[in-house]
Write a protein that holds these residues in place. Structure first.
Motif, PDB file in Angstrom:
ATOM      1  N   TYR A  80       0.793  -1.231   0.000  1.00 21.74           N
ATOM      2  CA  TYR A  80       0.000   0.000   0.000  1.00 21.74           C
ATOM      3  C   TYR A  80       0.830   1.287   0.000  1.00 21.74           C
ATOM      4  CZ  TYR A  80      -4.220  -2.764   0.497  1.00 21.74           C
ATOM      5  OH  TYR A  80      -5.244  -3.648   0.274  1.00 21.74           O
ATOM      6  N   LEU A  82       2.118   1.727  -3.494  1.00 21.77           N
ATOM      7  CA  LEU A  82       1.007   1.996  -4.411  1.00 21.77           C
ATOM      8  C   LEU A  82       0.511   3.429  -4.261  1.00 21.77           C
ATOM      9  CD1 LEU A  82      -0.911  -1.373  -4.077  1.00 21.77           C
ATOM     10  CD2 LEU A  82       0.391  -0.570  -6.057  1.00 21.77           C
ATOM     11  N   TRP A 120     -11.899  -9.503  -7.148  1.00 23.03           N
ATOM     12  CA  TRP A 120     -11.965  -9.346  -5.693  1.00 23.03           C
ATOM     13  C   TRP A 120     -12.726 -10.524  -5.066  1.00 23.03           C
ATOM     14  CZ3 TRP A 120     -15.327  -8.896  -1.669  1.00 23.03           C
ATOM     15  CH2 TRP A 120     -14.805  -8.396  -0.483  1.00 23.03           C
ATOM     16  N   SER A 135      -8.198  -7.174  -1.752  1.00 19.23           N
ATOM     17  CA  SER A 135      -8.136  -5.706  -1.777  1.00 19.23           C
ATOM     18  C   SER A 135      -6.807  -5.224  -2.342  1.00 19.23           C
ATOM     19  CB  SER A 135      -8.354  -5.157  -0.374  1.00 19.23           C
ATOM     20  OG  SER A 135      -9.630  -5.526   0.093  1.00 19.23           O
ATOM     21  N   VAL A 186      -6.383  -3.036  -5.816  1.00 17.67           N
ATOM     22  CA  VAL A 186      -5.704  -1.734  -5.845  1.00 17.67           C
ATOM     23  C   VAL A 186      -4.557  -1.763  -6.849  1.00 17.67           C
ATOM     24  CG1 VAL A 186      -4.316  -0.126  -4.473  1.00 17.67           C
ATOM     25  CG2 VAL A 186      -6.407  -1.084  -3.524  1.00 17.67           C
ATOM     26  N   ARG A 187      -3.827  -2.874  -6.905  1.00 20.99           N
ATOM     27  CA  ARG A 187      -2.748  -2.990  -7.893  1.00 20.99           C
ATOM     28  C   ARG A 187      -3.292  -2.877  -9.314  1.00 20.99           C
ATOM     29  NH1 ARG A 187       0.451  -8.026  -5.101  1.00 20.99           N
ATOM     30  NH2 ARG A 187       1.717  -6.776  -3.659  1.00 20.99           N
ATOM     31  N   VAL A 229      -6.006  -1.318 -10.260  1.00 20.84           N
ATOM     32  CA  VAL A 229      -6.419   0.070 -10.472  1.00 20.84           C
ATOM     33  C   VAL A 229      -5.201   0.942 -10.782  1.00 20.84           C
ATOM     34  CG1 VAL A 229      -7.387   2.100  -9.317  1.00 20.84           C
ATOM     35  CG2 VAL A 229      -8.558  -0.099  -9.159  1.00 20.84           C
ATOM     36  N   VAL A 230      -4.094   0.722 -10.078  1.00 17.66           N
ATOM     37  CA  VAL A 230      -2.879   1.495 -10.348  1.00 17.66           C
ATOM     38  C   VAL A 230      -2.326   1.150 -11.733  1.00 17.66           C
ATOM     39  CG1 VAL A 230      -0.499   1.909  -9.590  1.00 17.66           C
ATOM     40  CG2 VAL A 230      -2.333   1.824  -7.920  1.00 17.66           C
TER      41      VAL A 230
END
Length: 195
Positions: free
Chosen positions: A22, A25, A56, A84, A88-89, A91-92
Motif C-alpha cells: 500500500y 502503491l 476481488w 483488496s 488496488v494494484r 487500479v494502479v
C-alpha cells in the motif's frame, strides 16, 4: 520524452506495481496524478469495474484462512486482504495505462512500438506487420460499432471497409535524458522486485 522510452517506463511501472504494498502503491498514485490522466483513468476503472469485482470475489473467497466474523459463508480475513491489495494494484496499473495513452496517444504508441521493435527487424523478423496491424485495430476501435457487429465477425462476415490507406509514424530523436530515464526506471524496478 521519446515514445520508446515512455513504453519502457510504462512496462517497468506495470511490473513494479506487482511487487508494491500500500505505501508504494500510494506513491505510484501520487506520481500518476498529472493533468489529463485522471479522466482517462476513471474511464478505464469504470469499464473494468466488473473485472475488478470478479477478481476481488474470487480472491476473497478462495484464499484459505480464518473466516470473517466466524461465518461459514463469509470470505476469509486473509482473502479480504489479498483481494483488496490485488484490486488496488489493478487500479494502479490502469492508471499507468491511462498515463501512457495520454502521454503518447495512438500515433505515439505506434511510433514507440516501432522504435522498440527495430532490433527485431535487423534479425529478419517482420515487425512492420505487427505495427501496421496494431494501427488498424486501434483505428477500428475508435469507430463506433453497430449493435451486434461482433456476431458477424464470429461467423466470418466482418466489415473491413473504411480503414486508412496510409499510416504515418512521427519519428523522434532518442536523447540522453531518455537513456537516463530508462536507467532510472530499471534501477527502481530492481529495487521494487528485490525489496
Amino acid at each position: 520524452m521519446h515514445p520508446s522510452a515512455a513504453l519502457l517506463l510504462w512496462l517497468a511501472a506495470v511490473v513494479a506495481v506487482q511487487y508494491l504494498d500500500y505505501p508504494g502503491l500510494l506513491a505510484a498514485v501520487l506520481l500518476l496524478l498529472v493533468p489529463g490522466v485522471g479522466a482517462a483513468w476513471a474511464g478505464f476503472v469504470r469499464r473494468a469495474r466488473w473485472l475488478l469485482l470478479t477478481l476481488w470475489l474470487i480472491l476473497a473467497y478462495n484464499t484459505p484462512g480464518e473466516a470473517w466474523a466466524d461465518q461459514a459463508w463469509a470470505p476469509t480475513y486473509e482473502g479480504l486482504a489479498e483481494a483488496s491489495l490485488h484490486a488496488v494494484r489493478l487500479v494502479v496499473m490502469l492508471g499507468c495505462l491511462a498515463w501512457l495513452f495520454v502521454r503518447l496517444g495512438r500515433d505515439g504508441l505506434l511510433a514507440g512500438l516501432w522504435g522498440l521493435l527495430a532490433p527485431l527487424r535487423r534479425l529478419g523478423l517482420d515487425s512492420e506487420r505487427l505495427v501496421v496491424r496494431l494501427a488498424l485495430v486501434l483505428e477500428r476501435l475508435q469507430q463506433p460499432q453497430e449493435k451486434g457487429a461482433w456476431r458477424r465477425i464470429l461467423v466470418g462476415e466482418p466489415d473491413f471497409a473504411g480503414g486508412p490507406q496510409t499510416i504515418r509514424l512521427a519519428g523522434a530523436v532518442w536523447a540522453g535524458r531518455d537513456s537516463l530515464l530508462v536507467a532510472v526506471a530499471a534501477v527502481l524496478l530492481t529495487v521494487a522486485v528485490l525489496a
